[in-house]
Enzyme design. Structure first.
Site, short mmCIF file in Angstrom:
data_model
loop_
_atom_site.label_atom_id
_atom_site.label_comp_id
_atom_site.label_asym_id
_atom_site.label_seq_id
_atom_site.Cartn_x
_atom_site.Cartn_y
_atom_site.Cartn_z
N CYS A 163 24.85 20.47 3.89
CA CYS A 163 23.45 20.80 3.59
C CYS A 163 22.68 19.65 2.98
CB CYS A 163 23.39 22.03 2.71
SG CYS A 163 24.14 23.48 3.51
N HIS A 301 17.45 22.31 -4.79
CA HIS A 301 18.32 22.73 -3.70
C HIS A 301 18.55 24.25 -3.75
CE1 HIS A 301 21.51 22.78 -0.74
NE2 HIS A 301 22.30 23.41 -1.60
N LYS A 331 13.36 27.66 -0.73
CA LYS A 331 14.29 28.54 -0.02
C LYS A 331 14.01 30.01 -0.32
CE LYS A 331 18.11 25.21 0.32
NZ LYS A 331 17.56 24.09 -0.46
N HIS A 336 18.02 29.47 3.48
CA HIS A 336 18.66 28.15 3.45
C HIS A 336 18.64 27.53 4.84
CE1 HIS A 336 20.90 24.78 2.42
NE2 HIS A 336 22.05 25.32 2.05
N PHE A 393 22.20 19.50 -1.79
CA PHE A 393 23.64 19.46 -2.08
C PHE A 393 24.38 20.26 -1.01
CE2 PHE A 393 21.77 19.88 -6.58
CZ PHE A 393 21.47 18.52 -6.64
N PHE A 395 28.45 21.54 1.00
CA PHE A 395 29.90 21.74 0.97
C PHE A 395 30.62 20.40 0.96
CE2 PHE A 395 29.95 26.19 3.17
CZ PHE A 395 29.73 26.79 1.94
#
Length: 409
Positions: A163, A301, A331, A336, A393, A395
């Site tokens: 992301c 984020h 968001k 997202h 940010f 995974f």
């Protein structure tokens, strides 16, 4: 060599709108693009919430042959890029006679890959996959398609960083321009909005279950948040060196002055505070800002997850101290947008800065013990600011932070 890096064009295909003006209006009025999908519920999704992203019609713009190479996200990216180039006053003659590059964020092509493999299994022949399948199913599908369609001869690179993908794309492009290796780079991010791209994500129970109130489901920083909502689309920004932009008489919208990045070096999906804080710290350092109070707004984020929102809030508070910088997560309206999010949130923030407002973090009603340490703006506020910071940010603990300011000669 250290060139100044400016933004000269923007284009977007989003659940908030398909033009910059539509998106600006949605941001200002707090309109949510999130819906309940009966199709997803019928297919077995634990959460049937998603952003409502319209499929574009490329027939007026792209011939039938090249269209067979373009999966959903490449189609979104084409529309966003076409508009961004037009806004930057870059036509095909210019692209044909100059070295323009592309760095675009993308980290999945689930539907195209699944469909070609289904045909292979059904008919027992690889020929059944079709001649366009290989080009649709590669992670670099967006950059290979756009580079071919627009005849781009500069850098051709896909940023694949979960992301943070499209934020990293903007950061990498700015670095190449700053170092004099490219004069102009198309950059951005795309995210497939179909159900197959996020089925495994739904499978780990990461999505909000607030199905009875779709527009209230995504609640970044709110005490009662219960998970994210998946979105999609594409966003493109045109970056150039200041000298190059001035020489061709381009509209100069803003300047990218800082990029920071880090890795958490920790759990694959659970974030920490140290990694995001390091990304923020490096971005502030590289931007040359002497006082954090120069930053008038942070587009966080924050995806509406318990751990992620809380730890980002703590990282912001750690770096900004007693300065209560206004913070929102767009968001809350879009869900997202994943691989697209860094670029789209840069554009959302640009539209706010250009039009003198901060879009409210809708659905924020009460902070919790971790998110109470920052200044979350719940409703749209008229506000003049000339510099913003945007966090992305992902995974694997990949972090990227950008700082953009109004252009001053």
């Amino acid at each position: 060599m250290s060139n100044r890096v400016v933004i000269t064009g923007m284009g977007i295909w989003s659940c908030l709108g398909k033009t910059l003006e539509e998106v600006r209006e949605s941001l200002y009025t707090g309109r949510s693009g999130i819906i309940f999908s009966q199709e997803r519920k019928d297919k077995g999704f634990a959460s049937a919430l998603c952003a409502n992203v319209e499929m574009p019609d490329l027939k007026p713009f792209v011939k039938r042959g090249p269209r067979q190479f373009m999966p959903e996200e490449a189609q979104y990216a084409y529309m966003a890029t076409k508009d961004a180039l037009e806004a930057a006053h870059i036509d095909q003659d210019f692209l044909d006679s100059h070295e323009v590059g592309i760095i675009y964020g993308n980290d999945s092509v689930a539907m195209a890959t699944m469909e070609s493999m289904d045909r292979f299994r059904e008919f027992g022949s690889t020929a059944a996959c079709g001649s366009g399948a290989i080009f649709q199913s590669m992670n670099s599908t967006v950059t290979m398609n756009l580079a071919t369609l627009f005849h781009l001869r500069g850098i051709n690179l896909t940023s694949s960083a979960a992301c943070a993908s499209s934020s990293q794309a903007v950061g990498l492009a700015s670095l190449l321009i700053k170092d004099g290796l490219q004069d102009c780079v198309i950059c951005g991010g795309a995210q497939e909005a179909n159900m197959y791209g996020v089925a495994s994500f739904d499978g780990i129970q990461a999505f909000s279950k607030r199905e009875s109130e779709p527009t209230k489901a995504c609640r970044p920083f709110d005490r009662d948040r219960d998970g994210l909502v998946p979105g999609g689309g594409a966003a493109t920004v045109i970056l150039e060196s200041l000298e190059h932009a001035v020489k061709r008489g381009a509209p100069i919208l803003a300047e990218v002055i800082g990029w920071g990045f880090s890795g958490n070096g920790d759990h694959i999906s659970t974030p920490n505070v140290a990694g995001p804080a390091r990304s923020l710290e490096l971005c502030l350092k590289h931007s040359g800002i002497s006082d954090v109070r120069e930053i008038g707004y942070i587009n966080a984020h924050a995806t509406s997850t318990k751990a992620g929102d809380g730890r980002e809030a703590m990282a912001i508070a750690q770096l900004f101290g007693d300065y209560r910088v206004p913070v929102t997560s767009t968001k809350s309206q879009t869900g997202h947008e994943m691989w697209m999010a860094g670029a789209s949130e840069l554009i959302y923030s640009m539209l706010m800065m250009q039009n003198g407002f901060i879009a409210g973090n809708i659905n924020f009603e009460n902070p919790d013990d971790e998110t109470a340490c920052i200044n979350v703006i719940p409703e749209t506020r008229e506000a003049k600011f000339n510099m913003f910071l945007s966090n992305s940010f992902g995974f694997g603990g990949t972090n990227s932070t950008l700082i953009v300011k109004e252009f001053n000669k």
